[in-house]
Scaffold this motif. Sequence first.
Motif, PDB file in Angstrom:
ATOM      1  N   TYR A   1     -22.252  56.290  75.328  1.00  0.00           N
ATOM      2  CA  TYR A   1     -22.061  56.624  76.738  1.00  0.00           C
ATOM      3  C   TYR A   1     -20.727  56.098  77.255  1.00  0.00           C
ATOM      4  O   TYR A   1     -20.055  56.749  78.052  1.00  0.00           O
ATOM      5  CB  TYR A   1     -23.218  56.073  77.571  1.00  0.00           C
ATOM      6  CG  TYR A   1     -24.563  56.580  77.113  1.00  0.00           C
ATOM      7  CD1 TYR A   1     -24.936  57.900  77.310  1.00  0.00           C
ATOM      8  CD2 TYR A   1     -25.458  55.743  76.454  1.00  0.00           C
ATOM      9  CE1 TYR A   1     -26.164  58.378  76.878  1.00  0.00           C
ATOM     10  CE2 TYR A   1     -26.692  56.203  76.007  1.00  0.00           C
ATOM     11  CZ  TYR A   1     -27.035  57.523  76.222  1.00  0.00           C
ATOM     12  OH  TYR A   1     -28.238  57.994  75.785  1.00  0.00           O
TER      13      TYR A   1
ATOM     14  N   GLY B   1     -17.906  58.474  78.482  1.00  0.00           N
ATOM     15  CA  GLY B   1     -17.452  58.220  79.850  1.00  0.00           C
ATOM     16  C   GLY B   1     -15.943  58.072  79.922  1.00  0.00           C
ATOM     17  O   GLY B   1     -15.296  58.582  80.851  1.00  0.00           O
TER      18      GLY B   1
ATOM     19  N   TYR C   1     -21.758  55.169  91.329  1.00  0.00           N
ATOM     20  CA  TYR C   1     -22.788  54.786  90.363  1.00  0.00           C
ATOM     21  C   TYR C   1     -23.932  55.798  90.386  1.00  0.00           C
ATOM     22  O   TYR C   1     -24.132  56.521  91.367  1.00  0.00           O
ATOM     23  CB  TYR C   1     -23.295  53.368  90.617  1.00  0.00           C
ATOM     24  CG  TYR C   1     -24.108  53.168  91.891  1.00  0.00           C
ATOM     25  CD1 TYR C   1     -25.484  52.961  91.846  1.00  0.00           C
ATOM     26  CD2 TYR C   1     -23.496  53.164  93.144  1.00  0.00           C
ATOM     27  CE1 TYR C   1     -26.222  52.758  92.995  1.00  0.00           C
ATOM     28  CE2 TYR C   1     -24.217  52.959  94.302  1.00  0.00           C
ATOM     29  CZ  TYR C   1     -25.579  52.761  94.220  1.00  0.00           C
ATOM     30  OH  TYR C   1     -26.313  52.560  95.370  1.00  0.00           O
ATOM     31  N   GLY C   2     -24.667  55.845  89.259  1.00  0.00           N
ATOM     32  CA  GLY C   2     -25.755  56.794  89.149  1.00  0.00           C
ATOM     33  C   GLY C   2     -26.800  56.338  88.155  1.00  0.00           C
ATOM     34  O   GLY C   2     -26.688  55.283  87.534  1.00  0.00           O
TER      35      GLY C   2
ATOM     36  N   ARG D   1     -30.123  57.811  85.268  1.00  0.00           N
ATOM     37  CA  ARG D   1     -30.728  58.899  84.485  1.00  0.00           C
ATOM     38  C   ARG D   1     -31.934  58.356  83.751  1.00  0.00           C
ATOM     39  O   ARG D   1     -32.049  57.140  83.526  1.00  0.00           O
ATOM     40  CB  ARG D   1     -29.743  59.478  83.480  1.00  0.00           C
ATOM     41  CG  ARG D   1     -29.128  58.466  82.558  1.00  0.00           C
ATOM     42  CD  ARG D   1     -28.529  59.092  81.322  1.00  0.00           C
ATOM     43  NE  ARG D   1     -29.524  59.198  80.275  1.00  0.00           N
ATOM     44  CZ  ARG D   1     -29.298  59.784  79.104  1.00  0.00           C
ATOM     45  NH1 ARG D   1     -28.133  60.338  78.851  1.00  0.00           N
ATOM     46  NH2 ARG D   1     -30.241  59.817  78.182  1.00  0.00           N
TER      47      ARG D   1
ATOM     48  N   TYR E   1     -28.514  53.074  83.870  1.00  0.00           N
ATOM     49  CA  TYR E   1     -27.573  53.108  84.994  1.00  0.00           C
ATOM     50  C   TYR E   1     -26.133  53.096  84.508  1.00  0.00           C
ATOM     51  O   TYR E   1     -25.816  52.555  83.445  1.00  0.00           O
ATOM     52  CB  TYR E   1     -27.831  51.919  85.924  1.00  0.00           C
ATOM     53  CG  TYR E   1     -29.186  51.946  86.564  1.00  0.00           C
ATOM     54  CD1 TYR E   1     -29.425  52.712  87.704  1.00  0.00           C
ATOM     55  CD2 TYR E   1     -30.249  51.241  86.004  1.00  0.00           C
ATOM     56  CE1 TYR E   1     -30.679  52.760  88.284  1.00  0.00           C
ATOM     57  CE2 TYR E   1     -31.513  51.282  86.577  1.00  0.00           C
ATOM     58  CZ  TYR E   1     -31.724  52.044  87.721  1.00  0.00           C
ATOM     59  OH  TYR E   1     -32.974  52.095  88.285  1.00  0.00           O
ATOM     60  N   MET E   2     -25.281  53.670  85.337  1.00  0.00           N
ATOM     61  CA  MET E   2     -23.865  53.757  84.996  1.00  0.00           C
ATOM     62  C   MET E   2     -23.030  53.667  86.267  1.00  0.00           C
ATOM     63  O   MET E   2     -23.385  54.223  87.308  1.00  0.00           O
ATOM     64  CB  MET E   2     -23.583  55.087  84.284  1.00  0.00           C
ATOM     65  CG  MET E   2     -22.152  55.319  83.860  1.00  0.00           C
ATOM     66  SD  MET E   2     -22.021  56.906  82.952  1.00  0.00           S
ATOM     67  CE  MET E   2     -20.274  56.935  82.583  1.00  0.00           C
TER      68      MET E   2
ATOM     69  N   SER F   1     -17.413  60.437  89.944  1.00  0.00           N
ATOM     70  CA  SER F   1     -18.738  61.015  89.711  1.00  0.00           C
ATOM     71  C   SER F   1     -18.719  62.027  88.579  1.00  0.00           C
ATOM     72  O   SER F   1     -19.747  62.279  87.950  1.00  0.00           O
ATOM     73  CB  SER F   1     -19.251  61.672  90.992  1.00  0.00           C
ATOM     74  OG  SER F   1     -18.465  62.802  91.337  1.00  0.00           O
TER      75      SER F   1
ATOM     76  N   LEU G   1     -20.079  60.594  85.508  1.00  0.00           N
ATOM     77  CA  LEU G   1     -21.536  60.450  85.527  1.00  0.00           C
ATOM     78  C   LEU G   1     -22.208  61.777  85.178  1.00  0.00           C
ATOM     79  O   LEU G   1     -23.082  61.844  84.306  1.00  0.00           O
ATOM     80  CB  LEU G   1     -22.015  59.987  86.903  1.00  0.00           C
ATOM     81  CG  LEU G   1     -21.469  58.685  87.486  1.00  0.00           C
ATOM     82  CD1 LEU G   1     -22.134  58.412  88.826  1.00  0.00           C
ATOM     83  CD2 LEU G   1     -21.682  57.523  86.554  1.00  0.00           C
ATOM     84  N   SER G   2     -21.811  62.830  85.873  1.00  0.00           N
ATOM     85  CA  SER G   2     -22.484  64.120  85.688  1.00  0.00           C
ATOM     86  C   SER G   2     -22.294  64.667  84.284  1.00  0.00           C
ATOM     87  O   SER G   2     -23.175  65.334  83.744  1.00  0.00           O
ATOM     88  CB  SER G   2     -21.978  65.130  86.726  1.00  0.00           C
ATOM     89  OG  SER G   2     -20.577  65.299  86.626  1.00  0.00           O
TER      90      SER G   2
ATOM     91  N   PHE H   1     -26.023  61.642  84.221  1.00  0.00           N
ATOM     92  CA  PHE H   1     -26.412  60.647  85.229  1.00  0.00           C
ATOM     93  C   PHE H   1     -26.320  61.287  86.605  1.00  0.00           C
ATOM     94  O   PHE H   1     -25.300  61.895  86.956  1.00  0.00           O
ATOM     95  CB  PHE H   1     -25.492  59.421  85.173  1.00  0.00           C
ATOM     96  CG  PHE H   1     -25.757  58.505  84.016  1.00  0.00           C
ATOM     97  CD1 PHE H   1     -26.490  57.336  84.197  1.00  0.00           C
ATOM     98  CD2 PHE H   1     -25.265  58.789  82.760  1.00  0.00           C
ATOM     99  CE1 PHE H   1     -26.728  56.490  83.132  1.00  0.00           C
ATOM    100  CE2 PHE H   1     -25.501  57.950  81.680  1.00  0.00           C
ATOM    101  CZ  PHE H   1     -26.239  56.797  81.865  1.00  0.00           C
TER     102      PHE H   1
ATOM    103  N   LEU I   1     -25.759  61.208  90.488  1.00  0.00           N
ATOM    104  CA  LEU I   1     -25.018  60.354  91.409  1.00  0.00           C
ATOM    105  C   LEU I   1     -25.948  59.764  92.460  1.00  0.00           C
ATOM    106  O   LEU I   1     -26.638  60.498  93.163  1.00  0.00           O
ATOM    107  CB  LEU I   1     -23.902  61.166  92.082  1.00  0.00           C
ATOM    108  CG  LEU I   1     -23.075  60.454  93.147  1.00  0.00           C
ATOM    109  CD1 LEU I   1     -22.253  59.322  92.532  1.00  0.00           C
ATOM    110  CD2 LEU I   1     -22.166  61.450  93.870  1.00  0.00           C
TER     111      LEU I   1
END
Length: 539
Positions: free
Chosen positions: A18, A22, A206-207, A209, A218-219, A224, A227-228, A232, A234
């Motif tokens: 991840y 990321g 942060y988000g 999943r 969490y991330m 964003s 994340l997506s 994850f 948002l």
Amino acid sequence: MCGIVAVLCEEGTLAVPYLYEGLLALQHRGQDAAGIVTEDRGRLALRKDNGMVRDVFGSSEHVAKLTGSVGIGHVRYPTAGSSCSAEAQPFYVNSPFGIVLAHNGNLVNCTELKAEMVSEWRHLNTGSDSEVLLNIFAAAVRDSVSLRSSSPKVAGALPGCNDADVLEAVRNVMRRCIGGYAVVTLIVGWGLVAFRDPHGIRPLVYGRRKNESGAVEYMAASESGALSSLGFALIGDVPPGHALIMTRKAEPQLHDCIPAGKVKPIMAPCVFEYVYFARPDSVLDGVSVYRARLRMGAKLANRILATWKDHDIDVVIPVPDTSRTAALECAGVLGIKYREGFLKNRYIGRTFIMPQQGLRKKSVRQKLSPIASEFLGRNVLLVDDSIVRGTTCGEIVLMAREAGAKRVYIASAAPPVRYPNVYGIDMPTKEELVAHQASVDGLEGLERVVATIVGADRVVYQNLHDLEQAIQEEAKEAGVQFSSLESSCFNGSYVTESAVSVDYLATLARTRSIDRGGDANETHLLDQLEIPLKVQRVS
């Protein structure tokens, strides 16, 4: 400008995939260096080096050593210090507990803070302000824990880190550090904390999943879009002056860390995030970057119609990639054909964030190839997100002429860049900025002079009011209200005005001119923490 990411996975799940993905999603924010740190039951593993993410983590052996279910990552675009691999992040300090930190932004009082570090008997190994920030944070954690350990309540026991210690350390950072910063920090045996400067200049989201087993992970990241791309959802932005605690003990919690008794600073997100740096699919402080850029394009078209009623533009062509959204809307409002006129080589980095002028100029032709049929015999309006140094712009105008364009006009979705940026974007000297070189009274007069410098038949700039309105209007649509916007590179008004003196700007320009693209002026070799490929596990 840099990109940061932090991940807290289910225990037993590797965080490194991840973190790696990321960083790939944030590669546009920094192409100079990349790094990842993970923690596996009290052991840290670090891999960092100069280069793109795929280059730094191109070996399966490197990735295999990054075990553990929690970690942080960083992609670097150098604005302070040098381009030496030793200044790649994250940075590590062994006391207290073992702390690693990754930082996006710039501290404007770094010189004073370095002097304070020396008086506190702390050693700095690099020229990076991120190392200064790490040392301030680590010292504050140590002091908070030490204060508790002297209390009769602990009766001589060896205390660990707790949430109160971390929050006090963040408050200490915000008391002492002035500038724009978004930070992710990992403390061994405790967890993650992400925090953002009191003005919210640099972005941080942060988000969450659910993984395949149903566990929540969490991330936190700079945008964003990162994340997506990893599934994850948002949750929101870390508000200015707040810290986000992510541990296994509880759901992530936001905490206001503005020191008690201090007037709450105005919120002022960086305008350039919306103009250039952020991905179009990102939402920053509730504002869609894509839709803000659509509004920029519409307002740019309206200015063309207001000041150039008898224009003879045949076609609107974007300068890939950031300006596409604005160019598309600009063409629509003008009622003129939109065409793709440049083929982009996606294996060449973003020219704006390259550390040397020579590299920027050389890479323009490596990155862009004109599609001759879209230029031949036409009056072409090239829409760019901004005109900074004029290097890229001049080369693109020449390429358009070589491809057969009859006339070449340039429209900038951003106003003239006249002043240095001090919060993490490499605009260190006024002399490098084409709008400063062409400084004249009145926007239209400036446009004529810049057109001559870059070789265009005409230049049209967005005005600052329209740019800010484009973002503010989109914010209003989203139910968000900004107190202000950080637009200092356009108007010279710095949100941390008291710390940005004429002497500071002169020193910054001199230092960065020396550092940019060179070897480290301060370097160290303690930049690789390795752990065995196979970690012995205790049942």
